[in-house]
Enzyme design. Structure first.
Site, PDB file in Angstrom:
ATOM      1  N   SER A  35       0.843  -1.194   0.000  1.00 17.54           N
ATOM      2  CA  SER A  35       0.000   0.000   0.000  1.00 17.54           C
ATOM      3  C   SER A  35       0.886   1.255   0.000  1.00 17.54           C
ATOM      4  O   SER A  35       1.775   1.369  -0.841  1.00 17.54           O
ATOM      5  CB  SER A  35      -0.936  -0.042   1.211  1.00 17.54           C
ATOM      6  OG  SER A  35      -1.974   0.875   1.074  1.00 17.54           O
ATOM      7  N   ASP A  37      -8.681  -6.556  -4.627  1.00 15.05           N
ATOM      8  CA  ASP A  37      -8.295  -5.201  -4.198  1.00 15.05           C
ATOM      9  C   ASP A  37      -8.834  -4.189  -5.213  1.00 15.05           C
ATOM     10  O   ASP A  37      -8.356  -4.129  -6.340  1.00 15.05           O
ATOM     11  CB  ASP A  37      -6.764  -5.122  -4.118  1.00 15.05           C
ATOM     12  CG  ASP A  37      -6.256  -3.771  -3.615  1.00 15.05           C
ATOM     13  OD1 ASP A  37      -7.064  -2.831  -3.460  1.00 15.05           O
ATOM     14  OD2 ASP A  37      -5.042  -3.668  -3.360  1.00 15.05           O
ATOM     15  N   HIS A  79      -8.089  -5.064  -0.372  1.00 13.27           N
ATOM     16  CA  HIS A  79      -6.778  -4.435  -0.253  1.00 13.27           C
ATOM     17  C   HIS A  79      -5.995  -4.973   0.950  1.00 13.27           C
ATOM     18  O   HIS A  79      -4.772  -5.108   0.905  1.00 13.27           O
ATOM     19  CB  HIS A  79      -6.959  -2.928  -0.143  1.00 13.27           C
ATOM     20  CG  HIS A  79      -5.683  -2.168   0.015  1.00 13.27           C
ATOM     21  ND1 HIS A  79      -4.699  -2.187  -0.935  1.00 13.27           N
ATOM     22  CD2 HIS A  79      -5.224  -1.376   1.020  1.00 13.27           C
ATOM     23  CE1 HIS A  79      -3.683  -1.431  -0.525  1.00 13.27           C
ATOM     24  NE2 HIS A  79      -3.975  -0.934   0.653  1.00 13.27           N
TER      25      HIS A  79
END
Lengths: 198, 369
Positions: free
Chosen positions: B145, B316, B349
């Site tokens: 991320s 995601d 995610h």
């Protein structure tokens, strides 16, 4: 060379120059790339559509990108590789002619192997049973196969001529053995060509 | 917070993308595993938006295990028997590194006087830390991320500093959708009357309600619809019937409220503003644009000698696979050795933080190979 290599892969491995930049399109679990890296010191890259195979490649320390060769070859620059390899994948391409052009755009030469649909057992199966043959090299029924463009030795040679591609070398195999070049269109279960652009 | 952090004072000022300069910068960090004599086995792990340096050790505020304890430790995919793992709190954050809650030169907290920072500024801080630790070249930089953004930024801007770059569930530029979600969170914080223009430090109340809403909205983006439905469906919380009111009737509501309120105990609202802004500004190609031309991502990676591994997850939707492919195509065009795999996982995610055995194998294979 690696003892587990299929005969066509062993021939490719024997003919890739030391230290070459190599792209293996449809590299599977990376057995050929790993052999080339370990025994020939090549800069080995791969494209493979199956994520499980890609994961195995990464675990071998290889640089392999999950992707669809039909679409993703366009993202590689011209002449990025000395050798491009397409083993047993041509018959799955949406447009084999485009695929060959792309191979010889990104690589200065290419090794291409495919099952020969003119192999006598194929002809026999089709003639005697009237049904699509299922063999070692084309093991899946017609409705679920990824092989969408069946090709023969003669067809490939004709395509190469049409595209202006030079055939540098050719090898033919039946089962695990290389067979003579005479009558290959009948006698070869699968074929391997080394080609280059003009 | 009174928790003592292991911090390092940077010996020099930190120049920022905005043109401003940060002085007296503290970087708080944790390390795991022994550093080899030749310093060749260091792995820098970069944390995500609300993460911190406690990657594999107990969090001093929450008492919970480290955020990536399943990945980092002896015998684990990032094996601390082999590697010296470094994880630092980014500048702008609130777990010991200099951020808006830190004292400015006048002794009062920066609050909104803190300069707006970028992902590259965060990486400047991390590189300065590596300099201070005498680590010239990393075995790898790893991040998921926002941590993946830092890993890519390090590769683009300090191409000699890492041998391997592992970027998971990330992007090389923040999309309009990502910016939009962040703006919702920032507006929630700034609309809280307790925010007081950011000058709430030392006072009775902080903008906890706004920060909790920001976290709730963000948390939804970290999950997948499939995961939410599987976990909560439309089940009611501690009741048989709907109340025809605005209590948390549904389990999913109660879960989000819990996530939101828990978050306010460990995170600073102003840090949330600054860090989300840094992510929104993130666009590696734009950073490398020249002469008014639109920047090309491949150019940003032209000088790199590193090997790359990019991983995405099929569920995601915050940083979808197409974003990773964009990075991979640029790396290919730059001639960098790159691996890419889209892993299948149901958790959205957040998959990079959760139990996805295929990720373990990829991480280990890439770092050890």
């Amino acid at each position: 060379m690696g003892d587990a290599l299929r005969p066509d892969l062993a021939v490719i491995a024997a003919h890739v120059p030391q230290g070459a930049r190599v792209l293996d399109v449809g590299c599977g679990d990376g057995v050929l790339l790993a052999t080339l890296r370990d025994e020939k010191g090549v800069d080995a890259r791969g494209i493979e559509i199956d994520p499980v195979c890609v994961e195995r490649c990464v675990a071998r320390g290889l640089s392999v990108v999950q992707g669809d060769a039909d679409k993703d070859l366009t993202f590689y620059p011209d002449g990025a590789f000395d050798v491009a390899i397409l083993s047993q994948t041509l018959q799955t391409a949406a447009r084999p002619d485009h695929m060959l052009r792309e191979l010889l755009r990104v690589g200065s030469r290419a090794f291409v192997s495919f099952p020969n649909f003119a192999y006598w057992r194929m002809r026999w199966a089709l003639m005697s049973k009237g049904r699509m043959p299922v063999t070692r090299h084309l093991p899946v029924s017609w409705y679920e196969t990824q092989n969408i463009h069946h090709v023969t030795v003669k067809d490939f040679e004709q395509l190469a001529a049409d595209l202006g591609i030079v055939i540098e070398n050719r090898w033919f195999f039946t089962r695990e053995h290389e067979v003579a070049k005479g009558g290959a269109n009948w006698r070869a279960e699968y074929a391997l060509f080394e080609v280059s652009g003009r | 917070m009174s928790t003592p952090f292991q911090t390092l004072s940077l010996p020099t000022d930190l120049p920022l993308d905005s043109g401003q300069v940060l002085s007296g910068v503290q970087i708080a960090y944790e390390t795991y595993g022994e550093l080899a004599g030749d310093k060749s086995n260091a792995i820098l792990i970069c944390h995500a938006l609300t993460g911190d340096q406690y990657v594999a050790s107990t969090h001093p505020v929450t008492g919970k295990p480290g955020w990536w304890e399943r990945m980092v430790g002896p015998g684990k995919p990032i094996d601390t028997d082999r590697y010296h793992v470094i994880c630092a709190n980014v500048i702008g954050s609130c777990m010991g590194s200099t951020g808006p809650a830190s004292a400015a030169a006048d002794g009062a907290p920066y609050a909104m006087r803190f300069p707006v920072i970028t992902i590259r500024d965060m990486v400047r801080g991390l590189v300065a830390l590596l300099d201070a630790l005498g680590i010239e070249r990393l075995h790898a930089v790893v991040g998921g991320s926002m941590g993946g953004m830092q890993a890519l930024s390090l590769a683009a801007n300090w191409p000699e500093r890492a041998e391997r770059v592992l970027a998971i569930a990330t992007t090389a530029r923040h999309s309009a959708q990502n910016i939009a979600f962040h703006e919702v969170g920032r507006q929630a914080i700034m609309a809280d009357p307790n925010w007081q223009g950011g000058d709430y430090y030392g006072g009775e109340s902080a903008p906890d309600a706004g920060l909790a809403v920001a976290r709730m909205a963000a948390h939804i983006t970290y999950l997948s619809e499939e995961g939410l439905t599987e976990k909560f469906g439309r089940r009611l919380q501690d009741r048989e019937e709907k109340t025809f009111g605005f209590d948390a009737d549904f389990q999913v509501e109660s879960y989000l409220r819990y996530q939101g309120s828990g978050f306010t105990r460990r995170f600073d609202a102003n840090s949330y503003l600054y860090i989300t802004r840094a992510m929104d500004y993130f666009d590696i190609a734009e950073e490398h644009a020249k002469d008014g031309q639109e920047g090309k991502l491949a150019d940003a990676f032209a000088g790199t000698k590193a090997r790359f591994c990019v991983v995405s997850f099929d569920s995601d939707w915050l940083y979808p696979t197409s974003e990773s492919r964009h990075v991979v195509h640029a790396l290919n065009a730059a001639g960098a050795p790159v691996s890419f795999v889209e892993l299948s996982a149901p958790f959205g995610h957040d998959s990079f933080l959760l139990d996805v055995p295929a990720l373990d194998r990829v991480v280990k294979g890439f770092l050890d190979g």
